[in-house]
Write an enzyme that holds these catalytic residues in place. Sequence first.
Site, PDB file in Angstrom:
ATOM      1  CG  HIS A   1     -11.221   0.838  -1.216  1.00  0.00           C
ATOM      2  ND1 HIS A   1     -10.387   1.528  -2.048  1.00  0.00           N
ATOM      3  CD2 HIS A   1     -10.606   0.864   0.003  1.00  0.00           C
ATOM      4  CE1 HIS A   1      -9.336   1.966  -1.367  1.00  0.00           C
ATOM      5  NE2 HIS A   1      -9.451   1.565  -0.114  1.00  0.00           N
TER       6      HIS A   1
ATOM      7  CB  SER B   1      -0.888  -0.005   1.251  1.00  0.00           C
ATOM      8  OG  SER B   1      -1.433   1.275   1.487  1.00  0.00           O
TER       9      SER B   1
ATOM     10  CE  LYS C   1      -7.330  -2.559  -4.530  1.00  0.00           C
ATOM     11  NZ  LYS C   1      -7.907  -1.619  -3.570  1.00  0.00           N
TER      12      LYS C   1
ATOM     13  CB  THR D   1      -6.148   2.824  -5.446  1.00  0.00           C
ATOM     14  OG1 THR D   1      -5.410   1.612  -5.272  1.00  0.00           O
ATOM     15  CG2 THR D   1      -7.524   2.677  -4.828  1.00  0.00           C
TER      16      THR D   1
ATOM     17  CE1 TYR E   1      -5.987   4.766  -2.353  1.00  0.00           C
ATOM     18  CE2 TYR E   1      -4.660   4.488  -0.373  1.00  0.00           C
ATOM     19  CZ  TYR E   1      -5.783   4.187  -1.126  1.00  0.00           C
ATOM     20  OH  TYR E   1      -6.694   3.313  -0.623  1.00  0.00           O
TER      21      TYR E   1
HETATM   22  C1  FNR Z   1      -7.906  -1.451   2.246  1.00  0.00           C
HETATM   23  N1  FNR Z   1      -7.843  -1.294   0.858  1.00  0.00           N
HETATM   24  C2  FNR Z   1      -6.884  -0.489   0.290  1.00  0.00           C
HETATM   25  N2  FNR Z   1      -6.780  -0.378  -1.056  1.00  0.00           N
HETATM   26  C3  FNR Z   1      -5.798   0.358  -1.614  1.00  0.00           C
HETATM   27  O1  FNR Z   1      -5.721   0.434  -2.841  1.00  0.00           O
HETATM   28  N3  FNR Z   1      -4.892   1.010  -0.813  1.00  0.00           N
HETATM   29  C4  FNR Z   1      -4.930   0.965   0.532  1.00  0.00           C
HETATM   30  O2  FNR Z   1      -4.096   1.536   1.221  1.00  0.00           O
HETATM   31  C5  FNR Z   1      -5.983   0.217   1.129  1.00  0.00           C
HETATM   32  N4  FNR Z   1      -6.112   0.162   2.497  1.00  0.00           N
HETATM   33  C6  FNR Z   1      -7.042  -0.678   3.062  1.00  0.00           C
HETATM   34  C7  FNR Z   1      -7.102  -0.795   4.445  1.00  0.00           C
HETATM   35  C8  FNR Z   1      -7.963  -1.721   5.029  1.00  0.00           C
HETATM   36  C9  FNR Z   1      -7.980  -1.885   6.520  1.00  0.00           C
HETATM   37  C10 FNR Z   1      -8.784  -2.536   4.206  1.00  0.00           C
HETATM   38  C11 FNR Z   1      -9.682  -3.592   4.788  1.00  0.00           C
HETATM   39  C12 FNR Z   1      -8.762  -2.386   2.840  1.00  0.00           C
HETATM   40  C13 FNR Z   1      -8.751  -2.073  -0.021  1.00  0.00           C
HETATM   41  C14 FNR Z   1      -8.129  -3.416  -0.380  1.00  0.00           C
HETATM   42  O3  FNR Z   1      -7.054  -3.289  -1.268  1.00  0.00           O
HETATM   43  C15 FNR Z   1      -9.168  -4.337  -1.054  1.00  0.00           C
HETATM   44  O4  FNR Z   1      -9.761  -3.668  -2.131  1.00  0.00           O
HETATM   45  C16 FNR Z   1     -10.246  -4.783  -0.065  1.00  0.00           C
HETATM   46  O5  FNR Z   1      -9.648  -5.183   1.149  1.00  0.00           O
HETATM   47  C17 FNR Z   1     -11.062  -5.943  -0.643  1.00  0.00           C
HETATM   48  O6  FNR Z   1     -12.112  -6.281   0.207  1.00  0.00           O
HETATM   49  P1  FNR Z   1     -12.079  -7.570   1.178  1.00  0.00           P
HETATM   50  O7  FNR Z   1     -12.074  -8.777   0.311  1.00  0.00           O
HETATM   51  O8  FNR Z   1     -10.817  -7.440   1.993  1.00  0.00           O
HETATM   52  O9  FNR Z   1     -13.284  -7.444   2.040  1.00  0.00           O
END
Ligand code: FNR
Length: 394
Positions: free
Chosen positions: A285, A131, A261, A181, A155
Amino acid sequence: MTMRTAAPGDLLRDIYLAGPDGRAGQVTTNFEALEEAARVVLDPATFAFVAGNAGTGLTGRANREAFDRWRLVPRALRGITRRDLSVSVLGERLPTPVLLAPISAHTTVHPEGELATVRGAADAGVPFVLSSYASHSLEEVAAAAGPGPRWFQLYWPTDDALTASLVRRAEASGYTALVVTVDNPSIGYRPADLDHGFLPMLRGVGLAHYTSDPVFRAALPPNAGTKEVVRHWAGVTGHLALTWERLAWLRGLTDLPVLVKGVLHPDDARRAVASGADGVIVSNHGGRQLDGAAGALDCLSAVRAAVGDGVTVLLDSGVRTGSDVVKALALGADAVLYGRPYLYGLALDGRAGVRHVLRCLLAELDVVLTLTGYGSAEALGPELLAAAGPLPLP
Ligand code: FNR
């Protein structure tokens, strides 16, 4: 401690042979129980940050419902003596169709943070997507990683020089793809986090790429404290003015493959590819951004149809089990990103917990490939699926 990458089927054998005594203290193999186990070890604000969704949680529920609507209709007696979990993604062979989704600030759940995660991922042979908001810098994570591929998620900052610097550092430290993203121009409305008043980055956690970046640092006095760092970070993050035209600029910055994404609409997928992206990640997300959005899996087939077969299409949001991975592949994904469950593994047992959760997923995937009669991840197609309910009469 270096752990070997075990074949997926070894997990079941090892557990059964060890018997109940050998299982004492081990993290559960039940994907649905993982979240509850993590709730016990995490403080309420941290647990809510990981598990929470936007608004009423409708998007999170839609993600799971989209998987539940599809049922597998297995085929028997096909002589599946071997399984092949490997897939081709961005022209490269991956041992399994699974990567770790980018998740911010891993030290909120375990003191070793992303260093433990990237090691656990390597132990299981699964690529890690780092990330933008990490507790360890791009270079520190690279130094801890195994030889397998790893990607960097961007980001997009409002400062072009900072963007260019982060991309250069990702290239220089061996990340092999860039994930941009686009569903987070501003943070979603997340009542649980708002009620706890908790966002790790506002406490200076998850900003390691920024505090180690020469362009970011140059804008601050040499002895800047957490408050100044967070204020400057908040000023360069959340790029509301971005448009597809700007993707061509980013494309021109790097030879790394670029994946967009956070795409749900097929026209956005087309637009991403037309703007130079090598692939898209169908994702909402994990339900954390827009409440009431479509389930990610519900959008997958339309996105695949829009971009055609030659473009990489990945999916995340709601993937929990081996059967879920199979459904996503059958509907057109080349691979999936696995999210919250690995973070629960990290919370429960650090590196070993990440490895364990991934081994469970891959073991189940291996079993599902046998039981469906398909045998190979790349052989999966929509003919394996039926909408829940009675099959149409032949
Ligand atoms: C994320 N996700 C996310 N996506 C991204 O592009 N950059 C990020 O920094 C983060 N940070 C983040 C923190 C937390 C705590 C979560 C749970 C999720 C989204 C992540 O990449 C992904 O899209 C989701 O976690 C998918 O959903 P499920 O399957 O984990 O429920």
